[in-house]
Design a protein around this motif. Structure first.
Motif, PDB file in Angstrom:
ATOM      1  N   VAL A 123       0.847  -1.195   0.000  1.00 37.72           N
ATOM      2  CA  VAL A 123       0.000   0.000   0.000  1.00 37.72           C
ATOM      3  C   VAL A 123       0.881   1.244   0.000  1.00 37.72           C
ATOM      4  CG1 VAL A 123      -1.777   1.289   1.257  1.00 37.72           C
ATOM      5  CG2 VAL A 123      -1.833  -1.221   1.219  1.00 37.72           C
ATOM      6  N   GLY A 124       0.553   2.197  -0.871  1.00 41.74           N
ATOM      7  CA  GLY A 124       1.245   3.481  -0.895  1.00 41.74           C
ATOM      8  C   GLY A 124       0.483   4.521  -0.092  1.00 41.74           C
ATOM      9  N   VAL A 125       1.222   5.391   0.603  1.00 37.11           N
ATOM     10  CA  VAL A 125       0.618   6.464   1.403  1.00 37.11           C
ATOM     11  C   VAL A 125       1.287   7.786   1.033  1.00 37.11           C
ATOM     12  CG1 VAL A 125       0.325   7.431   3.720  1.00 37.11           C
ATOM     13  CG2 VAL A 125       0.000   4.974   3.344  1.00 37.11           C
ATOM     14  N   ILE A 126       0.503   8.739   0.583  1.00 33.73           N
ATOM     15  CA  ILE A 126       0.981  10.108   0.358  1.00 33.73           C
ATOM     16  C   ILE A 126       0.343  10.969   1.436  1.00 33.73           C
ATOM     17  CG2 ILE A 126       1.115  12.049  -1.235  1.00 33.73           C
ATOM     18  CD1 ILE A 126       0.809  10.098  -3.547  1.00 33.73           C
ATOM     19  N   SER A 127       1.159  11.436   2.382  1.00 35.57           N
ATOM     20  CA  SER A 127       0.623  12.143   3.554  1.00 35.57           C
ATOM     21  C   SER A 127       0.849  13.647   3.443  1.00 35.57           C
ATOM     22  CB  SER A 127       1.240  11.577   4.834  1.00 35.57           C
ATOM     23  OG  SER A 127       2.655  11.624   4.789  1.00 35.57           O
ATOM     24  N   PRO A 128       0.036  14.449   4.137  1.00 34.63           N
ATOM     25  CA  PRO A 128       0.077  15.905   4.018  1.00 34.63           C
ATOM     26  C   PRO A 128       0.949  16.555   5.082  1.00 34.63           C
ATOM     27  CG  PRO A 128      -1.857  15.296   5.243  1.00 34.63           C
ATOM     28  CD  PRO A 128      -1.109  14.009   4.957  1.00 34.63           C
ATOM     29  N   TRP A 129       0.951  17.898   5.064  1.00 30.51           N
ATOM     30  CA  TRP A 129       1.831  18.659   5.944  1.00 30.51           C
ATOM     31  C   TRP A 129       1.152  19.146   7.217  1.00 30.51           C
ATOM     32  CZ3 TRP A 129      -0.343  23.361   6.781  1.00 30.51           C
ATOM     33  CH2 TRP A 129      -1.181  23.878   5.779  1.00 30.51           C
ATOM     34  N   ASN A 130      -0.177  19.199   7.250  1.00 25.68           N
ATOM     35  CA  ASN A 130      -0.815  19.878   8.387  1.00 25.68           C
ATOM     36  C   ASN A 130      -0.742  19.071   9.686  1.00 25.68           C
ATOM     37  OD1 ASN A 130      -2.639  18.082   7.120  1.00 25.68           O
ATOM     38  ND2 ASN A 130      -4.390  19.145   8.000  1.00 25.68           N
ATOM     39  N   PHE A 131      -0.918  17.746   9.588  1.00 21.83           N
ATOM     40  CA  PHE A 131      -0.675  16.835  10.716  1.00 21.83           C
ATOM     41  C   PHE A 131       0.162  15.685  10.168  1.00 21.83           C
ATOM     42  CE2 PHE A 131      -4.588  19.036  11.941  1.00 21.83           C
ATOM     43  CZ  PHE A 131      -4.225  19.495  13.207  1.00 21.83           C
ATOM     44  N   PRO A 132       1.399  15.946   9.833  1.00 24.38           N
ATOM     45  CA  PRO A 132       2.186  14.993   9.050  1.00 24.38           C
ATOM     46  C   PRO A 132       2.480  13.680   9.755  1.00 24.38           C
ATOM     47  CG  PRO A 132       3.578  16.788   9.845  1.00 24.38           C
ATOM     48  CD  PRO A 132       2.161  17.172  10.144  1.00 24.38           C
ATOM     49  N   VAL A 133       2.580  13.702  11.073  1.00 22.09           N
ATOM     50  CA  VAL A 133       2.872  12.471  11.811  1.00 22.09           C
ATOM     51  C   VAL A 133       1.608  11.623  11.920  1.00 22.09           C
ATOM     52  CG1 VAL A 133       3.799  11.502  13.943  1.00 22.09           C
ATOM     53  CG2 VAL A 133       4.673  13.693  13.082  1.00 22.09           C
ATOM     54  N   ASN A 134       0.548  12.224  12.423  1.00 26.01           N
ATOM     55  CA  ASN A 134      -0.715  11.501  12.597  1.00 26.01           C
ATOM     56  C   ASN A 134      -1.253  10.956  11.285  1.00 26.01           C
ATOM     57  OD1 ASN A 134      -3.978  12.272  12.407  1.00 26.01           O
ATOM     58  ND2 ASN A 134      -3.411  10.835  14.013  1.00 26.01           N
ATOM     59  N   LEU A 135      -1.180  11.749  10.217  1.00 32.62           N
ATOM     60  CA  LEU A 135      -1.765  11.328   8.943  1.00 32.62           C
ATOM     61  C   LEU A 135      -0.832  10.441   8.135  1.00 32.62           C
ATOM     62  CD1 LEU A 135      -3.687  14.598   8.051  1.00 32.62           C
ATOM     63  CD2 LEU A 135      -4.611  12.442   8.922  1.00 32.62           C
ATOM     64  N   THR A 136       0.305  10.089   8.732  1.00 33.61           N
ATOM     65  CA  THR A 136       1.161   9.026   8.195  1.00 33.61           C
ATOM     66  C   THR A 136       0.989   7.753   9.011  1.00 33.61           C
ATOM     67  OG1 THR A 136       2.829  10.573   7.347  1.00 33.61           O
ATOM     68  CG2 THR A 136       3.532   8.303   7.742  1.00 33.61           C
ATOM     69  N   PHE A 137       1.169   7.862  10.322  1.00 35.40           N
ATOM     70  CA  PHE A 137       1.180   6.662  11.156  1.00 35.40           C
ATOM     71  C   PHE A 137      -0.205   6.205  11.583  1.00 35.40           C
ATOM     72  CE2 PHE A 137       5.472   8.511  11.774  1.00 35.40           C
ATOM     73  CZ  PHE A 137       6.183   7.462  11.205  1.00 35.40           C
ATOM     74  N   GLY A 138      -1.195   7.096  11.563  1.00 36.32           N
ATOM     75  CA  GLY A 138      -2.566   6.671  11.845  1.00 36.32           C
ATOM     76  C   GLY A 138      -3.051   5.637  10.830  1.00 36.32           C
ATOM     77  N   PRO A 139      -3.048   5.985   9.539  1.00 37.07           N
ATOM     78  CA  PRO A 139      -3.439   4.962   8.555  1.00 37.07           C
ATOM     79  C   PRO A 139      -2.480   3.793   8.474  1.00 37.07           C
ATOM     80  CG  PRO A 139      -2.703   6.996   7.472  1.00 37.07           C
ATOM     81  CD  PRO A 139      -2.860   7.303   8.924  1.00 37.07           C
ATOM     82  N   LEU A 140      -1.198   4.017   8.791  1.00 36.90           N
ATOM     83  CA  LEU A 140      -0.237   2.918   8.753  1.00 36.90           C
ATOM     84  C   LEU A 140      -0.633   1.819   9.737  1.00 36.90           C
ATOM     85  CD1 LEU A 140       2.380   1.739   7.626  1.00 36.90           C
ATOM     86  CD2 LEU A 140       3.636   3.010   9.387  1.00 36.90           C
ATOM     87  N   ALA A 141      -1.220   2.199  10.858  1.00 36.51           N
ATOM     88  CA  ALA A 141      -1.679   1.188  11.824  1.00 36.51           C
ATOM     89  C   ALA A 141      -2.727   0.284  11.188  1.00 36.51           C
ATOM     90  CB  ALA A 141      -2.238   1.870  13.068  1.00 36.51           C
ATOM     91  N   ASP A 142      -3.658   0.861  10.414  1.00 40.10           N
ATOM     92  CA  ASP A 142      -4.666   0.055   9.728  1.00 40.10           C
ATOM     93  C   ASP A 142      -4.027  -0.803   8.643  1.00 40.10           C
ATOM     94  OD1 ASP A 142      -6.552   1.350  11.282  1.00 40.10           O
ATOM     95  OD2 ASP A 142      -7.057   2.819   9.744  1.00 40.10           O
TER      96      ASP A 142
END
Length: 485
Positions: A123-142
């Motif tokens: 799975v590829g994830v392109i994450s944003p800048w506003n909450f860069p940690v949460n919006l990377t590792f939050g979906p990564l958990a799923d």
């Protein structure tokens, strides 16, 4: 850390494909991904986020030029650890096959139907800048909970955070499990065109069109978490003081740089002055000063700062009453290394203003008035479907009408933004606000393949039902029973 700085598109794509092929081959060689393996990968990620928390918070403050530690800890650090915790606790249950009914009379004869949830692969994830940690590792958990491998492309707008996240990823996982790639737009363009098994993009609707087009070349399924103009509907039955306190907390958090931040508010015309008065009090209570206040976040970069200033100038030029909410009367034209904008409301905003046409993504709030509450529903329905809708009031009929007659990614009643914190609720958009969802069990399903499995009974079902040629009376009897109304 994979820092791809070369501008040679072919070379970048080749480097990315090498990792993708390595991950896919390792995934295929692994076969069944047990609950123990998934939990181990999740636990490693959770532990590393905890270990790197100070570095992450410092990097967030560097990239924003001013971002409060408490905000970063609540939203990005705790907001990342929470999904890992939830997945670790529940993944065994999520993995259990689901029994389904078998067609009559096959179930009576011993036929059995079920669904098994199988990892998609990479799975590829392109994450944003506003909450860069949460919006990377939050979906990564799923993603990891579903048994997948993952490749990540973080935003180039937060380079310090990306560097720390790259350290964190290397600390927690082998490259064949999770890999991260930093770099500019050319890396993002190459990344979005890779033949992933699924691609998650969080960001602007305008960019999502390019992401979706690139993914379509390889028929890659996408989950798009976008934005839009999230409305706040204030009922005549609402407690104005409490409502405004909650709304302005959400509007000023991260200086409004939140996809779920309220974009415009609709209030009863006779309550407009009371609403504005309460807005001033609410902001002053949270931020007595702002320029030197480390608890008030700066705008991410010069381009977004300029865009927000232009939105205010446009509103003033078109007859809007622009009201700055800086309680200490500070001069925001003189700043030392920050890009702060005072929370600002535009009274009596009109539809020709940019502030009502574009997603704000900043501490600006447009206010419209209504005479009859039905006007609010009609107005919301005349606009593109938003990521979130917020209703404040105690009128049960109004609330039901809002829920039944409007469509949005999610709804929060008598508060804003809080629905995204509920790990057992799916988070996602609809229409221009996005497609697909994740969080908790819904995220597990998004990043899994629901494999339908039917096990036939031992008896000769085809013969009993006349399904095998030559057809005869049994066949006609079976057809007659199936088409009977």
């Amino acid at each position: 850390m994979n820092a791809l700085e070369r501008t040679d598109t072919d070379a970048i794509t080749e480097s990315l494909m090498k990792v993708l092929n390595t991950q896919r081959e390792d995934y295929l060689n692994e076969g069944h991904v047990s609950a123990e393996v998934r939990i181990d990968r999740l636990r490693r990620g959770m532990t590393s986020v905890h270990r790197f928390q100070d570095k992450l918070v410092d990097a967030l403050n560097t990239d924003f030029s001013c971002r409060p530690r408490e905000l970063s800890m609540m939203t990005d650090v705790a907001g990342s650890i929470g999904p890992f915790k939830s997945a670790i606790k529940q993944v065994r249950g999520w993995m259990r096959p689901e029994k389904r009914k078998s067609m009559f009379p096959l179930g009576l004869f011993g036929g059995r139907s079920r669904i098994e949830y199988q990892p998609l692969g990479v799975v590829g994830v392109i994450s944003p800048w506003n909450f860069p940690v949460n919006l990377t590792f939050g979906p990564l958990a799923d993603i990891l909970g579903a048994g997948n491998r993952c490749m990540i492309k973080p935003s180039e707008f937060t380079p310090s955070v990306s560097e720390v996240m790259a350290e964190l990823v290397s600390d927690a996982w082998e490259e064949q499990e999770v890999a991260i790639f930093t770099g500019g737009p050319e890396v993002g363009a190459a990344f979005s065109g890779l033949p992933f098994d699924h691609l998650l993009f969080t960001g602007a609707t305008s960019i999502a069109r390019h992401i979706m087009a690139a993914a379509a070349k390889n028929l890659v399924p996408v989950t798009l978490e976008l934005g839009g103009k999230s409305p706040v509907l204030i009922s005549r039955s609402a407690d104005i003081k409490t409502s405004i306190s909650r709304i302005m907390l959400g509007k000023t958090m991260n200086a409004g740089q939140i996809c779920l931040a309220p974009d415009y508010m609709m209030v009863p015309e006779e309550k407009l002055d009371e609403v504005i008065s309460e807005i001033k009090l609410a902001v002053a209570g949270m931020y007595p000063t702002m320029l030197k206040n480390p608890e008030y976040t700066s705008v991410i970069n010069d381009r977004h700062f300029q865009r927000l200033q232009e939105n205010l100038a446009d509103a003033a030029e078109k007859g809007g009453e622009v009201i700055s909410l800086a309680p200490a009367g500070e001069d925001f034209s003189r700043q030392d290394g920050t890009r702060k904008i005072a929370p600002t409301v535009v009274k009596n905003a009109t539809d020709d203003m940019r502030i009502l046409q574009e997603e704000i993504f900043g501490p600006l709030l447009a206010i419209k008035t209504y005479k009859d509450f039905g006007e609010t529903i009609r107005y919301v329905n005349s606009q593109p479907r938003p990521l979130a809708l917020y209703y404040f009031g105690s009128d049960a009929n109004e609330e039901r009408n809002v829920l039944d007659r409007t469509t949005s990614g999610g709804v929060c009643l008598n508060d804003v933004i809080m629905h995204i914190m509920q790990e057992d609720l799916p988070f996602g958009g609809v229409g221009p606000a996005g497609m697909g969802s994740y969080h908790g069990h819904d995220g597990f399903k998004t990043f899994s393949h629901a494999k339908a499995i039917y096990k036939q009974a031992k008896i000769d079902v085809a013969g009993m039902a006349g399904m095998r040629p030559p057809y005869g009376p049994k066949t006609q009897s079976t057809i007659k029973s199936q088409i009977k109304l």
